[in-house]
Write a protein that holds these residues in place. Structure first.
Motif, PDB file in Angstrom:
ATOM      1  N   ALA A 328       0.691  -0.998  -0.001  1.00  0.00           N
ATOM      2  CA  ALA A 328      -0.008  -0.058   0.025  1.00  0.00           C
ATOM      3  C   ALA A 328       0.735   1.123   0.164  1.00  0.00           C
ATOM      4  O   ALA A 328       0.777   2.170  -0.760  1.00  0.00           O
ATOM      5  N   ALA A 329       1.870   1.281   0.631  1.00  0.00           N
ATOM      6  CA  ALA A 329       2.834   2.550   0.870  1.00  0.00           C
ATOM      7  C   ALA A 329       3.476   2.713  -0.292  1.00  0.00           C
ATOM      8  O   ALA A 329       3.876   3.657  -0.747  1.00  0.00           O
ATOM      9  N   LEU A 330       3.616   1.250  -1.142  1.00  0.00           N
ATOM     10  CA  LEU A 330       4.533   1.807  -2.491  1.00  0.00           C
ATOM     11  C   LEU A 330       3.406   1.846  -3.856  1.00  0.00           C
ATOM     12  O   LEU A 330       3.666   1.880  -4.823  1.00  0.00           O
ATOM     13  N   GLY A 331       2.120   2.017  -3.427  1.00  0.00           N
ATOM     14  CA  GLY A 331       1.230   2.469  -4.370  1.00  0.00           C
ATOM     15  C   GLY A 331       0.322   1.160  -5.121  1.00  0.00           C
ATOM     16  O   GLY A 331      -0.310   1.318  -5.708  1.00  0.00           O
ATOM     17  N   GLN A 332       1.009  -0.036  -4.514  1.00  0.00           N
ATOM     18  CA  GLN A 332       0.132  -1.059  -4.926  1.00  0.00           C
ATOM     19  C   GLN A 332      -1.118  -1.575  -4.178  1.00  0.00           C
ATOM     20  O   GLN A 332      -1.253  -2.524  -3.695  1.00  0.00           O
ATOM     21  N   ARG A 333      -2.159  -0.603  -4.406  1.00  0.00           N
ATOM     22  CA  ARG A 333      -3.517  -0.797  -3.637  1.00  0.00           C
ATOM     23  C   ARG A 333      -4.173  -2.008  -3.806  1.00  0.00           C
ATOM     24  O   ARG A 333      -4.687  -2.576  -2.868  1.00  0.00           O
ATOM     25  N   GLY A 334      -4.502  -2.375  -5.122  1.00  0.00           N
ATOM     26  CA  GLY A 334      -4.889  -3.852  -5.502  1.00  0.00           C
ATOM     27  C   GLY A 334      -4.324  -4.817  -4.739  1.00  0.00           C
ATOM     28  O   GLY A 334      -5.023  -5.757  -3.913  1.00  0.00           O
ATOM     29  N   SER A 335      -3.108  -5.119  -4.738  1.00  0.00           N
ATOM     30  CA  SER A 335      -2.368  -6.138  -4.200  1.00  0.00           C
ATOM     31  C   SER A 335      -2.631  -6.078  -2.542  1.00  0.00           C
ATOM     32  O   SER A 335      -2.700  -7.100  -1.870  1.00  0.00           O
ATOM     33  N   ALA A 336      -2.413  -5.031  -2.098  1.00  0.00           N
ATOM     34  CA  ALA A 336      -2.485  -4.607  -0.780  1.00  0.00           C
ATOM     35  C   ALA A 336      -3.782  -4.968  -0.356  1.00  0.00           C
ATOM     36  O   ALA A 336      -3.943  -5.596   0.767  1.00  0.00           O
ATOM     37  N   ARG A 448      -7.404 -17.591 -13.783  1.00  0.00           N
ATOM     38  CA  ARG A 448      -7.972 -17.280 -12.375  1.00  0.00           C
ATOM     39  C   ARG A 448      -6.728 -17.442 -11.261  1.00  0.00           C
ATOM     40  O   ARG A 448      -6.351 -16.654 -10.373  1.00  0.00           O
ATOM     41  N   ALA A 449      -5.951 -18.641 -11.176  1.00  0.00           N
ATOM     42  CA  ALA A 449      -5.127 -18.914 -10.577  1.00  0.00           C
ATOM     43  C   ALA A 449      -4.040 -18.110 -10.416  1.00  0.00           C
ATOM     44  O   ALA A 449      -3.367 -17.726  -9.357  1.00  0.00           O
ATOM     45  N   ILE A 450      -3.642 -18.013 -11.680  1.00  0.00           N
ATOM     46  CA  ILE A 450      -2.173 -17.133 -11.923  1.00  0.00           C
ATOM     47  C   ILE A 450      -2.473 -15.663 -11.453  1.00  0.00           C
ATOM     48  O   ILE A 450      -1.493 -15.007 -11.237  1.00  0.00           O
ATOM     49  N   SER A 451      -3.724 -15.165 -11.955  1.00  0.00           N
ATOM     50  CA  SER A 451      -3.908 -13.993 -11.624  1.00  0.00           C
ATOM     51  C   SER A 451      -3.921 -13.626 -10.236  1.00  0.00           C
ATOM     52  O   SER A 451      -3.310 -12.793  -9.581  1.00  0.00           O
ATOM     53  N   ALA A 452      -4.314 -14.552  -9.542  1.00  0.00           N
ATOM     54  CA  ALA A 452      -4.399 -14.282  -7.932  1.00  0.00           C
ATOM     55  C   ALA A 452      -3.093 -14.506  -7.229  1.00  0.00           C
ATOM     56  O   ALA A 452      -2.501 -13.791  -6.503  1.00  0.00           O
ATOM     57  N   THR A 453      -2.297 -15.401  -7.969  1.00  0.00           N
ATOM     58  CA  THR A 453      -0.734 -15.443  -7.593  1.00  0.00           C
ATOM     59  C   THR A 453      -0.056 -14.204  -7.963  1.00  0.00           C
ATOM     60  O   THR A 453       0.626 -13.614  -6.963  1.00  0.00           O
ATOM     61  N   LEU A 454      -0.292 -13.846  -8.861  1.00  0.00           N
ATOM     62  CA  LEU A 454       0.368 -12.532  -9.249  1.00  0.00           C
ATOM     63  C   LEU A 454      -0.068 -11.315  -8.313  1.00  0.00           C
ATOM     64  O   LEU A 454       0.857 -10.516  -8.018  1.00  0.00           O
ATOM     65  N   ASP A 455      -1.139 -11.177  -8.026  1.00  0.00           N
ATOM     66  CA  ASP A 455      -1.984  -9.955  -7.063  1.00  0.00           C
ATOM     67  C   ASP A 455      -1.055 -10.389  -5.689  1.00  0.00           C
ATOM     68  O   ASP A 455      -0.525  -9.448  -5.160  1.00  0.00           O
ATOM     69  N   SER A 456      -0.613 -11.691  -4.944  1.00  0.00           N
ATOM     70  CA  SER A 456       0.123 -11.845  -3.986  1.00  0.00           C
ATOM     71  C   SER A 456       1.460 -11.717  -4.146  1.00  0.00           C
ATOM     72  O   SER A 456       2.250 -11.377  -3.173  1.00  0.00           O
ATOM     73  N   PHE A 457       1.986 -11.795  -5.353  1.00  0.00           N
ATOM     74  CA  PHE A 457       3.538 -11.833  -5.576  1.00  0.00           C
ATOM     75  C   PHE A 457       3.820 -10.621  -6.503  1.00  0.00           C
ATOM     76  O   PHE A 457       4.312 -11.174  -7.731  1.00  0.00           O
ATOM     77  N   PRO A 458       3.422  -9.411  -6.546  1.00  0.00           N
ATOM     78  CA  PRO A 458       3.845  -8.577  -7.754  1.00  0.00           C
ATOM     79  C   PRO A 458       5.198  -8.547  -7.940  1.00  0.00           C
ATOM     80  O   PRO A 458       5.656  -7.912  -9.091  1.00  0.00           O
ATOM     81  N   GLY A 459       6.261  -8.658  -7.096  1.00  0.00           N
ATOM     82  CA  GLY A 459       7.607  -8.708  -7.335  1.00  0.00           C
ATOM     83  C   GLY A 459       8.220  -9.832  -7.751  1.00  0.00           C
ATOM     84  O   GLY A 459       9.505  -9.854  -7.888  1.00  0.00           O
ATOM     85  N   ASP A 460       7.389 -10.924  -7.887  1.00  0.00           N
ATOM     86  CA  ASP A 460       8.124 -12.197  -8.293  1.00  0.00           C
ATOM     87  C   ASP A 460       8.002 -12.469  -9.703  1.00  0.00           C
ATOM     88  O   ASP A 460       7.031 -12.567 -10.557  1.00  0.00           O
ATOM     89  N   ARG A 461       9.355 -12.425 -10.280  1.00  0.00           N
ATOM     90  CA  ARG A 461       9.720 -12.358 -11.640  1.00  0.00           C
ATOM     91  C   ARG A 461       9.059 -13.739 -12.588  1.00  0.00           C
ATOM     92  O   ARG A 461       8.495 -13.656 -13.575  1.00  0.00           O
TER      93      ARG A 461
END
Length: 519
Positions: A328-336, A448-461
Motif C-alpha cells: 500500500a505504501a508503494l502504491g500497489q493498492r489492489g494487491s495490498a 484465475r489461479a495465476i492472476s491471484a498468484t500475481l496479485d499476491s506476489f507482484p515482485g516475483d519475476r
C-alpha cells in the motif's frame, strides 16, 4: 588537435563501457553480498558465502576464505593499486593462483595500467567511467555509460556494480568505517585496521589526508551512501548492513548469521531456536525499515522472512498484514487490499487492524497513511509462538512433483491445492497449481489461479513470466502488458521486462478478440 584527441579518448571509453551491458540485471532479484576489508570479518563465518553472489573489494585476496568464497566479482578502487603496480600484481596473481573465475571492476583511471599488465584467462576486466558533470544518480544507474563520481569509498563503486547487476537485497559485510567516529587526536594517533592487522598493511588514502580533509571526505561518503539508499528505495530494492558492529549507520541492519538458517556444507546443524531467531531478525529489521519510510527494503525483508518461514516450517503472525502495508505504501493498492483481506480471514488476532486497512484501501474517500498502522505492525508481526507448523511440507512438495512427473496431473493438482491452502505464501506451489490447470486444459481456472498468484506476489519475476505466457496464450496481450506494470514499479530497471511489456503493447493491436470469459 587537442579536441580530436579528447574525442578519440571519449570514443574508446564509450566502447570499453559498452562491455558492461552484458552485466545489466544479470542477477535480477537475487540477493548479493558486498564484502569489505574491515576487522569485523574476524568474527564472521565467511564460508557461508560460498555459492552466493559476492562482490569483494581491494585487499580481500589476503583473506584465508578467499578461495572458499570464490567471489564472482572483485572491485578495486584505491588508486594505489595502479600507482604501485606491485599491489595490483599481488591481487591478480592471487586470483590466478586460486583458479577463481571473476569479473574485475575498476575505475577508468586503471585502463592504461591494466593494459600494461598480464593477467590470467580467469580474470575479465570491466571499467566504470565517472563524469564530474553528473552530480546525482538518475532514474537508471547504468555502468554501460558514464555515472556520477561516487567513488569516495570502494564500497560505493561496489554498490554501483551491485545495483547494475540487479541484486536485491544487497547486504554489506565487513564495512566497518570505524574512523567515521574518530576525534582529531584519535585520527593522529590511531591506525586504520582491516582484517589483516599489520600497521604497514594499511591500504587506504586515509593517512595521506589531514583531519579536516578526512572529515570532508566522510561527509562526501555519507552523501553518496544516502544517494544509493534513496535510489534503491525508489526502485523497491534493499541495501542492508550485515556488518558486525562498525560506524556505518546509513542502512538498516541485520545480523549476518541470521541470513543463513539452513545447514551448509560441514556447518553444524542449527537448532529450531536459531531458525526462529533468523526469521525474527528479518522481521525486526523490516519493521525498522518501515518505520524509517523505507518501504521497498521492508517489503524485501518481509518477503525473505516469508520464504524462510516456509522452508523452516515456521509460522509468522501478521505477515499478510505487513506485506499489505508495504505494498500500500508503494502504491500497489489492489494487491495490498487482497493481502489485507487474507489477513482478515487467516489471522483473527489482527482482524480489527486488517479491517481498518482494507477500508482505507477500498474506500475512495479515505486516504491511506502508513503512520496510522505502525503500532499494529509492531504489535502483531512476529514469529508465531506455536512450534508445529505444517510438518512435512518439503515431502508434500516432492510427492506432488513426483506425481506430476509420472503423468498423474490430476492427483498432483489436488496435492498442490492442499499445499496452497495451508501455505498461501508459497509462490512456487501456487505457480504449479496454475500451470497444471493449464496443462489439463482448464484455461479459465489457470487464468484465475495465476492472476491471484500475481496479485499476491507482484515482485516475483517467475510468477509474472508464467502469467504473461498464460495471458498471451488466451489472446490477452493487453492484460499481459498491464500485468508487467506492478513489477516494473518495484523493479524499474529490469529492462527485459520493460522490453517484454513494450512488445506486448504492440501485439495487442493485431490480436483477435478474446472470449468474454477470459478477460
Amino acid at each position: 588537435m587537442a579536441k580530436a584527441i579528447l574525442a578519440n579518448i571519449s570514443m574508446i571509453l564509450h566502447d570499453i563501457l559498452r562491455k558492461n551491458r552484458a552485466l545489466k540485471n544479470l542477477h535480477a532479484g537475487k540477493r548479493g553480498f558486498i564484502v569489505g576489508n574491515g576487522p569485523s570479518l574476524h568474527g564472521q563465518n565467511l564460508s557461508l558465502l560460498r555459492g552466493e553472489v559476492s562482490l569483494v573489494v581491494n585487499s580481500f585476496h589476503r583473506h584465508p576464505k578467499f578461495p572458499v568464497i570464490a567471489p564472482p566479482y572483485y572491485v578495486l578502487a584505491d588508486p594505489m593499486f595502479w600507482e604501485e603496480p606491485e599491489r595490483l600484481h599481488g591481487v591478480l596473481q592471487a586470483i590466478v593462483d586460486t583458479g577463481i573465475v571473476t569479473k574485475l571492476m575498476l575505475p577508468a583511471a586503471a585502463i592504461m595500467p591494466m593494459a600494461r599488465t598480464r593477467y590470467g584467462l580467469t580474470i575479465e576486466p570491466h571499467f566504470c567511467g565517472f563524469d564530474s558533470a553528473i552530480t546525482e544518480i538518475g532514474d537508471d544507474l547504468d555502468l554501460a555509460g558514464l555515472v556520477p563520481p561516487f567513488g569516495q569509498n570502494v564500497v560505493c563503486i561496489a554498490l554501483m556494480l551491485a545495483l547494475h547487476l540487479g541484486l536485491n537485497p544487497i547486504y554489506l559485510v565487513g564495512c566497518d568505517h570505524d574512523w567515521w567516529t574518530w576525534t582529531e587526536d584519535e585520527y593522529a594517533s590511531r591506525q586504520v585496521q582491516h582484517f589483516f592487522s599489520r600497521p604497514d598493511d594499511v591500504t587506504s588514502n586515509l593517512k595521506r589526508r589531514t583531519f579536516a580533509e578526512e572529515t570532508a571526505s566522510i561527509e562526501i561518503q555519507r552523501h553518496q551512501y544516502n544517494a544509493f539508499q534513496r535510489y534503491a528505495r525508489a526502485g523497491g530494492r534493499a541495501i542492508v548492513n550485515a556488518t558486525n558492529g562498525g560506524a556505518l549507520d546509513v542502512f538498516p541492519r541485520v545480523r549476518f548469521e541470521a541470513l543463513f538458517p539452513a545447514t551448509r556444507g560441514n556447518a553444524e546443524p542449527r537448532s529450531d531456536m536459531v531458525n526462529r531467531e533468523t526469521i525474527q531478525a528479518l522481521l525486526t529489521t523490516g519493521v525498522r525499515a518501515f518505520d524509517d519510510g523505507d518501504f521497498g527494503t521492508a517489503l524485501t525483508l518481509f518477503e525473505g522472512a516469508a520464504t524462510q518461514g516456509i522452508e523452516l516450517h515456521t509460522p509468522i503472525s501478521g505477515l499478510d498484514f505487513a506485506l499489505a502495508l508495504c505494498l500500500a505504501a508503494l502504491g500497489q493498492r489492489g494487491s495490498a487490499a487482497r493481502l489485507a483481506h487474507q489477513a482478515l480471514v487467516v489471522h483473527p488476532e489482527i482482524a480489527p487492524e486488517a479491517s481498518r486497512l482494507l477500508g482505507a484501501l477500498t474506500d475512495p474517500g479515505l486516504k491511506f497513511s502508513a503512520s496510522h498502522f505502525t503500532d499494529a505492525l509492531h504489535a502483531h508481526v512476529r514469529v508465531d509462538a506455536r512450534t508445529e507448523a505444517a510438518p512435512g511440507l518439503a515431502e508434500q512438495l516432492r510427492e506432488a512433483e513426483r506425481e506430476l512427473a509420472t503423468g498423474n496431473a490430476r492427483k498432483a493438482l489436488l496435492m498442490f491445492w492442499g499445499i496452497c491452502q495451508t501455505h498461501p505464501h508459497h509462490a512456487s506451489a501456487r505457480r504449479q497449481f496454475a500451470g497444471i490447470h493449464w496443462q489439463l486444459g482448464n484455461e479459465a481456472e489457470a487464468v484465475r489461479a495465476i492472476s491471484a498468484t500475481l496479485d499476491s506476489f507482484p515482485g516475483d519475476r517467475d510468477v509474472l513470466l508464467d502469467a504473461v505466457k498464460i495471458f498471451r496464450a488466451t489472446a490477452q496481450s493487453g492484460r499481459a502488458a498491464r500485468a508487467c506494470e506492478p513489477f516494473l514499479r518495484i523493479y524499474p530497471d529490469d529492462w527485459e521486462v520493460a522490453a517484454l511489456r513494450e512488445g506486448l503493447h504492440h501485439a495487442t493491436a493485431s490480436e483477435p478478440p478474446a472470449s468474454p470469459g477470459t478477460r
